[in-house]
Scaffold this active site. Structure first.
Site, PDB file in Angstrom:
ATOM      1  N   THR A 175      -5.779 -11.954   3.803  1.00 36.58           N
ATOM      2  CA  THR A 175      -6.903 -11.329   3.109  1.00 36.58           C
ATOM      3  C   THR A 175      -7.998 -12.353   2.790  1.00 36.58           C
ATOM      4  O   THR A 175      -9.018 -12.009   2.214  1.00 36.58           O
ATOM      5  CB  THR A 175      -6.423 -10.704   1.791  1.00 36.58           C
ATOM      6  N   THR A 233      -9.844  -5.359   1.720  1.00 34.97           N
ATOM      7  CA  THR A 233     -10.672  -5.857   2.827  1.00 34.97           C
ATOM      8  C   THR A 233     -11.393  -4.740   3.586  1.00 34.97           C
ATOM      9  O   THR A 233     -12.261  -5.027   4.402  1.00 34.97           O
ATOM     10  CB  THR A 233      -9.800  -6.630   3.842  1.00 34.97           C
ATOM     11  N   ASN A 284      -5.471 -10.324  -3.767  1.00 36.61           N
ATOM     12  CA  ASN A 284      -5.305  -9.714  -2.435  1.00 36.61           C
ATOM     13  C   ASN A 284      -4.741  -8.303  -2.552  1.00 36.61           C
ATOM     14  O   ASN A 284      -4.773  -7.543  -1.599  1.00 36.61           O
ATOM     15  CB  ASN A 284      -4.423 -10.573  -1.521  1.00 36.61           C
ATOM     16  N   ASP A 319       0.812  -1.220   0.000  1.00 37.91           N
ATOM     17  CA  ASP A 319       0.000   0.000   0.000  1.00 37.91           C
ATOM     18  C   ASP A 319       0.846   1.270   0.000  1.00 37.91           C
ATOM     19  O   ASP A 319       0.457   2.284   0.577  1.00 37.91           O
ATOM     20  CB  ASP A 319      -0.965   0.017   1.205  1.00 37.91           C
ATOM     21  N   SER A 363       5.118  12.596  -4.232  1.00 35.50           N
ATOM     22  CA  SER A 363       3.738  12.725  -4.657  1.00 35.50           C
ATOM     23  C   SER A 363       2.982  13.555  -3.629  1.00 35.50           C
ATOM     24  O   SER A 363       3.184  13.425  -2.421  1.00 35.50           O
ATOM     25  CB  SER A 363       3.217  11.299  -4.811  1.00 35.50           C
ATOM     26  N   GLY A 371       1.510   2.920  -2.656  1.00 36.63           N
ATOM     27  CA  GLY A 371       1.071   3.778  -3.767  1.00 36.63           C
ATOM     28  C   GLY A 371       1.591   3.261  -5.106  1.00 36.63           C
ATOM     29  O   GLY A 371       1.724   4.019  -6.070  1.00 36.63           O
ATOM     30  N   HIS A 407      -4.741  -1.822  -5.613  1.00 38.99           N
ATOM     31  CA  HIS A 407      -3.932  -0.715  -6.125  1.00 38.99           C
ATOM     32  C   HIS A 407      -4.865   0.415  -6.546  1.00 38.99           C
ATOM     33  O   HIS A 407      -5.617   0.283  -7.508  1.00 38.99           O
ATOM     34  CB  HIS A 407      -3.054  -1.185  -7.291  1.00 38.99           C
ATOM     35  N   THR A 408      -4.823   1.506  -5.795  1.00 38.95           N
ATOM     36  CA  THR A 408      -5.756   2.610  -6.028  1.00 38.95           C
ATOM     37  C   THR A 408      -5.225   3.547  -7.103  1.00 38.95           C
ATOM     38  O   THR A 408      -4.074   3.965  -7.048  1.00 38.95           O
ATOM     39  CB  THR A 408      -5.966   3.412  -4.727  1.00 38.95           C
ATOM     40  N   LEU A 439       3.226  12.663   0.726  1.00 39.95           N
ATOM     41  CA  LEU A 439       3.903  13.703   1.499  1.00 39.95           C
ATOM     42  C   LEU A 439       2.882  14.714   2.027  1.00 39.95           C
ATOM     43  O   LEU A 439       3.006  15.221   3.145  1.00 39.95           O
ATOM     44  CB  LEU A 439       4.957  14.408   0.628  1.00 39.95           C
TER      45      LEU A 439
HETATM   46  P1  GDP Z   1      -0.677   0.203  -3.506  1.00 39.00           P
HETATM   47  O1  GDP Z   1      -1.280  -1.049  -2.992  1.00 39.00           O
HETATM   48  O2  GDP Z   1       0.787   0.268  -3.282  1.00 39.00           O
HETATM   49  O3  GDP Z   1      -1.043   0.497  -4.935  1.00 39.00           O
HETATM   50  O4  GDP Z   1      -1.292   1.394  -2.639  1.00 39.00           O
HETATM   51  P2  GDP Z   1      -2.848   1.584  -2.252  1.00 39.00           P
HETATM   52  O5  GDP Z   1      -3.554   2.145  -3.415  1.00 39.00           O
HETATM   53  O6  GDP Z   1      -3.393   0.368  -1.621  1.00 39.00           O
HETATM   54  O7  GDP Z   1      -2.719   2.633  -1.085  1.00 39.00           O
HETATM   55  C1  GDP Z   1      -2.185   3.902  -1.289  1.00 39.00           C
HETATM   56  C2  GDP Z   1      -3.245   4.935  -0.851  1.00 39.00           C
HETATM   57  O8  GDP Z   1      -2.650   6.215  -0.884  1.00 39.00           O
HETATM   58  C3  GDP Z   1      -4.418   5.011  -1.804  1.00 39.00           C
HETATM   59  O9  GDP Z   1      -5.538   5.431  -1.065  1.00 39.00           O
HETATM   60  C4  GDP Z   1      -3.990   6.097  -2.777  1.00 39.00           C
HETATM   61  O10 GDP Z   1      -5.081   6.735  -3.420  1.00 39.00           O
HETATM   62  C5  GDP Z   1      -3.297   7.033  -1.866  1.00 39.00           C
HETATM   63  N1  GDP Z   1      -2.226   7.864  -2.424  1.00 39.00           N
HETATM   64  C6  GDP Z   1      -1.234   7.549  -3.301  1.00 39.00           C
HETATM   65  N2  GDP Z   1      -0.376   8.585  -3.438  1.00 39.00           N
HETATM   66  C7  GDP Z   1      -0.845   9.566  -2.634  1.00 39.00           C
HETATM   67  C8  GDP Z   1      -0.387  10.877  -2.301  1.00 39.00           C
HETATM   68  O11 GDP Z   1       0.637  11.368  -2.762  1.00 39.00           O
HETATM   69  N3  GDP Z   1      -1.139  11.593  -1.402  1.00 39.00           N
HETATM   70  C9  GDP Z   1      -2.272  11.099  -0.836  1.00 39.00           C
HETATM   71  N4  GDP Z   1      -2.926  11.864   0.026  1.00 39.00           N
HETATM   72  N5  GDP Z   1      -2.716   9.860  -1.110  1.00 39.00           N
HETATM   73  C10 GDP Z   1      -2.014   9.115  -1.984  1.00 39.00           C
HETATM   74  P1  IMO Z   2      -1.054  -4.262  -2.089  1.00 36.24           P
HETATM   75  O1  IMO Z   2      -0.627  -4.852  -3.391  1.00 36.24           O
HETATM   76  C1  IMO Z   2      -1.496  -4.525   2.184  1.00 36.24           C
HETATM   77  C2  IMO Z   2      -1.378  -8.502   3.867  1.00 36.24           C
HETATM   78  C3  IMO Z   2      -2.458  -9.253   4.581  1.00 36.24           C
HETATM   79  C4  IMO Z   2      -1.625 -10.184   5.445  1.00 36.24           C
HETATM   80  C5  IMO Z   2      -0.455 -10.531   4.557  1.00 36.24           C
HETATM   81  C6  IMO Z   2      -0.644 -11.799   3.794  1.00 36.24           C
HETATM   82  O2  IMO Z   2      -2.231  -3.399  -2.196  1.00 36.24           O
HETATM   83  O3  IMO Z   2       0.111  -3.644  -1.400  1.00 36.24           O
HETATM   84  P2  IMO Z   2      -2.269 -12.896   2.076  1.00 36.24           P
HETATM   85  O4  IMO Z   2      -3.500 -12.416   1.386  1.00 36.24           O
HETATM   86  O5  IMO Z   2      -1.102 -13.092   1.176  1.00 36.24           O
HETATM   87  O6  IMO Z   2      -2.529 -14.091   2.931  1.00 36.24           O
HETATM   88  O7  IMO Z   2      -1.836 -11.734   3.075  1.00 36.24           O
HETATM   89  O8  IMO Z   2      -0.303  -9.417   3.695  1.00 36.24           O
HETATM   90  N1  IMO Z   2      -1.751  -8.054   2.524  1.00 36.24           N
HETATM   91  C7  IMO Z   2      -1.735  -6.772   2.154  1.00 36.24           C
HETATM   92  N2  IMO Z   2      -1.504  -5.665   2.866  1.00 36.24           N
HETATM   93  N3  IMO Z   2      -1.641  -4.433   0.842  1.00 36.24           N
HETATM   94  C8  IMO Z   2      -1.799  -5.548   0.093  1.00 36.24           C
HETATM   95  O9  IMO Z   2      -1.637  -5.537  -1.240  1.00 36.24           O
HETATM   96  C9  IMO Z   2      -1.933  -6.793   0.751  1.00 36.24           C
HETATM   97  N4  IMO Z   2      -2.095  -8.078   0.354  1.00 36.24           N
HETATM   98  C10 IMO Z   2      -1.984  -8.833   1.444  1.00 36.24           C
HETATM   99  O10 IMO Z   2      -3.259  -8.406   5.330  1.00 36.24           O
HETATM  100  O11 IMO Z   2      -1.084  -9.512   6.547  1.00 36.24           O
HETATM  101 MG    MG Z   3      -2.824  -1.610  -1.764  1.00 35.16          MG
END
Ligand code: GDP
Ligand code: IMO
Ligand code: MG
Length: 424
Positions: free
Chosen positions: A127, A302, A37, A12, A413, A14, A40-41, A333
């Protein structure tokens, strides 16, 4: 040439936003590990999306998006996500699925759920998407490659064998209804029609693309801390989250990987169990969680509240090293603009000694954070794209993290939208 975009931390960071941004200059985007699982937002001109299975290049009609052989492919989720994307107005993307990718079977999420239930308060916090059981079966050689779904005899025979094995556990340990191989066969015959149009020899496709000088992006899922070897074992995922595995999970020679972008957040967040040295609790955590990400730090898959904490420079330096990062992109940031002072975890104290090296899990549980405190900038920088308008304290914070991590921060960012980014 091949570039990887991977997570330096617990996931998570970004990666979705950054992959969507980089995909503009790419020809191919590949998911090489993990499964649905992921969350990616992406926020761009089409709206807001949380991609779970689809690679983040799907917003560009000229990009070929590949589900690599290393992915845990949930066919139904893949299909639903694609249709949802198109329903939201995105032009139907080009997608290929590796014929060697293995399929998430209906019993994998069940087994994941049953086991987490059984473990109760000792659960991993998975997940429940079936990832653990899926990869266990793959390496136990009882998985199903996509191409195998099209061989009726093989499918029937293998399902019989797998059900015998799984039912021993399902019925006797979990006390749940037994699997029926005939019903499973029908289900997989239905699912294979959903995936048929996408199945391809992506290995040959990629080799041709590289020969033609195309740019290929590898999109990682999760981050270094959740890698089964280098992460916080056993609170990890079940496929390698490091760029090196991209070569295997996509099917490209390691010599082609030229650039590795590690994504990290300006603070830390994690989902699920496991050590998190710089974690915050109480009101401080609640406020950061509420202000984090695009609408608070809640799991994109989730919906669980994410654990949050100060930037962990020890974990991130290690995370970037293990990724082989050639550059870092720092996200979120803007989120820190409300703070008078910002802490950065610059060391761990373990048994009275201070270290900057990230330890193995059994030592990590004894680590206490050592903080360096920096001044905040006390203003809203969300959406700013002109570096001249960024306050000195925010620039100093970025420079401090860069020095700590030891890898150039090439961009940072200032908001969740595609264009909210500053190049350094
Ligand atoms: P990923 O799994 O690595 O793709 O990340 P996620 O999308 O699960 O989580 C990143 C969160 O941060 C999401 O809610 C994005 O929309 C948000 N996000 C990404 N870059 C920025 C940023 O520069 N500022 C803010 N405020 N939110 C961001
Ligand atoms: P992105 O791609 C954050 C966490 C779960 C658990 C561990 C193992 O968005 O970064 P699994 O489903 O493999 O049994 O989970 O990893 N987890 C995540 N946490 N972002 C994710 O994906 C995740 N995918 C799994 O909560 O601790
Ligand atoms: Mg994510």
């Amino acid at each position: 040439m091949v570039k990887a975009i991977v997570g330096a931390n617990w996931g998570d960071e970004g990666k979705g936003k950054i992959t969507d941004l980089f995909a503009r200059q790419a020809d191919v985007v590949i998911r090489f590990q993990g499964g649905a699982n992921a969350g990616h937002t992406i926020i761009n001109d089409y709206g807001k999306f949380a991609l779970h299975t689809l690679p983040s290049g799907v917003f560009y009609p000229e990009v070929t998006n590949i589900i690599g052989n290393g992915v845990a492919l949930d066919i139904q989720k893949f299909h639903d996500e694609l249709e949802q994307l198109v329903a939201q107005g995105v032009p139907r993307p080009r997608i290929l699925v590796s014929e060697r990718a293995q399929v998430m079977m209906p019993y994998h999420p069940l087994l994941d759920t049953y086991e987490e239930e059984r473990l109760s308060d000792k659960a991993f916090g998975s997940t429940k998407s079936g990832i653990g059981p899926f990869y266990s079966d793959k390496y136990a050689k009882i998985g199903f490659q996509v191409c195998e779904l099209f061989d009726d005899a093989l499918l029937k025979e293998r399902l019989e064998k797998v059900c015998t094995l799984k039912n021993a556990v399902i019925v006797h340990l979990y006390r749940k209804p037994a699997l029926d191989p005939a019903a499973l066969y029908d289900e997989m015959v239905r699912q294979r029609e959903l995936i048929r149009p996408f199945v391809a020899d992506t290995f040959t496709f990629l080799h041709q693309a590289l020969e033609e000088g195309k740019t290929v992006l590898l999109e990682g899922q999760l981050g270094t801390m959740k890698d089964p070897d280098f992460g916080i074992y056993p609170m990890v995922t079940s496929s390698h989250t490091v760029a090196a595995f991209g070569c295997i999970g996509a099917g490209i020679p390691p010599t082609e990987l030229k650039e590795i972008i590690a994504v990290t957040k300006a603070y830390s967040s994690a989902v699920g169990g496991g050590e998190f040295v710089s974690e915050l609790f109480g009101d401080e955590a609640e406020e950061l969680r509420r202000r984090g990400g695009d609408k608070g730090e809640y799991g994109a898959t989730t919906g669980r509240p994410r654990r949050v904490g100060w930037f962990d420079a020890v974990a991130t330096r290690y995370g970037c090293r293990m990724q082989g990062a050639t550059g870092v992109v720092l996200t979120c940031l803007d989120v820190l603009g409300y703070l008078d002072e910002i802490k950065v975890c610059t060391g761990y104290e373990i048994d009275g000694e201070i270290t900057r090296e990230f330890p193995v899990s059994c030592k990590l549980s004894r680590a206490k954070p050592v903080y360096t405190t920096l001044p905040g900038w006390k203003c809203d920088i969300r959406g700013i794209t002109d570096p001249e308008q960024i306050p000195a304290q925010a620039k100093d914070y970025v420079a401090f993290l860069e020095k700590e991590i030891g890898v150039p921060i090439v961009m940072y960012s200032t908001g969740p939208r595609r264009e909210e980014i500053i190049r350094r």
